[in-house]
Design an enzyme around this catalytic site. Structure first.
Site: not given
Length: 300
Positions: A141, A203, A106
């Site tokens: 992320k 940004e 697994r």
């Protein structure tokens, strides 16, 4: 097809990740199902096969899972990380004592399915923009604890890595600008603090902020949530700032690089790339990638 210049994971990193996963799965008493039903001298052979088309990532983690459970188990990879495979392709053959094979199954499959899913999804994005010079990039992320593995899978899928954490590059975002008081000042402060070896990116949310940023010469400008039309204008503004014609723009080492981010999907990435931006960052390739279906079948 194998990806050129394949990335590698350090063996110590692989072992640490796999050991932690095995300890989580074995818990306090080990694999009680296998211990109760399988004798210590029983052996088996198993084959891993993909059930859908994809890009393979994580073979060394799978190998490590079986080795850490039982060093006598033999793991033969039939493909390489980065290979694109068709449904039904056998990717590994495993043989040895059945207890270890079953107990590691697994964890081995979890790593393979998760990382191959990211590599496969990244490849879909990269293929959409292969006719341009743009690169699709991952973000921070990622699942906590798995960032290095997920970024490895992104590269196998033909994507590029953004920064790994908060300490390896400067990314000045809208909240930094709001608190620090301005675009140009934030860039200069970052340069003074970090020194010449650290890249500085900022940004911006419009062309006015972009022009202010260009005056302070950051390495990269992140164009946040801009339409393809506005992105094309930004590329033109950048070229004009550095006095570059269309023939010189892409390869010029002096100019500021442009990164597009926000509302990037498999449906929108082509139009974004065709504006002439250098990088397109998206969390989709790590956070929204489905696992690749891989099975393990045992033959005694």
């Amino acid at each position: 097809m194998t990806v050129a210049l394949l990335p590698e994971l350090p063996a110590l990193m692989v072992e640490e990740q796999v050991r932690s996963a095995l300890l989580e799965d074995l818990g306090r008493a080990g694999d009680i199902t296998t211990l109760a039903t399988i004798g210590p001298d029983m052996s088996a052979t198993a084959e891993m096969r993909v059930r859908e088309a994809g890009v393979i990532a994580g073979l060394e983690l799978a190998r490590s899972a079986f080795r850490l459970i039982d060093p006598s188990i033999r793991f033969d990879a039939l493909v390489e990380d980065g290979d694109r495979v068709a449904p039904g392709t056998p990717i590994a053959r495993i043989s040895g004592r059945a207890r270890g094979l079953l107990s590691a199954e697994r964890v081995a499959l979890n790593f393979l399915m998760h990382l191959s899913g990211i590599a496969t999804y990244t490849a879909k994005f990269a293929d959409e923009i292969a006719h341009t010079a743009a690169k699709v990039c991952c973000t921070r992320k990622t699942i906590p604890g798995l960032r290095a593995l997920e970024k490895y899978a992104v590269r196998l899928g033909g994507g590029s890595n953004h920064r790994y954490g908060l300490d390896d590059a400067v990314l000045i975002k809208d909240n930094h600008i709001a608190v620090s008081g301005g675009v140009a000042g934030a860039i200069r402060a970052a340069r003074a603090y970090c020194g010449h070896l650290v890249k500085v990116e900022i940004e911006v949310d419009g062309l006015a902020q972009m022009r202010e940023a260009l005056g302070a010469a950051p390495d990269v400008i992140l164009l946040d949530n801009m339409s393809p039309e506005l992105l094309s204008e930004a590329v033109a503004v950048n070229a004009a700032h550095w006095r570059l014609g269309a023939d010189d723009y892409v390869g010029d080492p002096r100019r500021t690089r442009l990164e597009a981010s926000g509302n990037v999907t498999i449906e929108t990435i082509r139009a974004i790339a065709e504006t002439g931006v250098d990088y397109i960052s998206t969390s989709k390739i790590t956070m929204a990638a489905p696992t690749l279906d891989i099975g393990l079948d045992i033959s005694i």
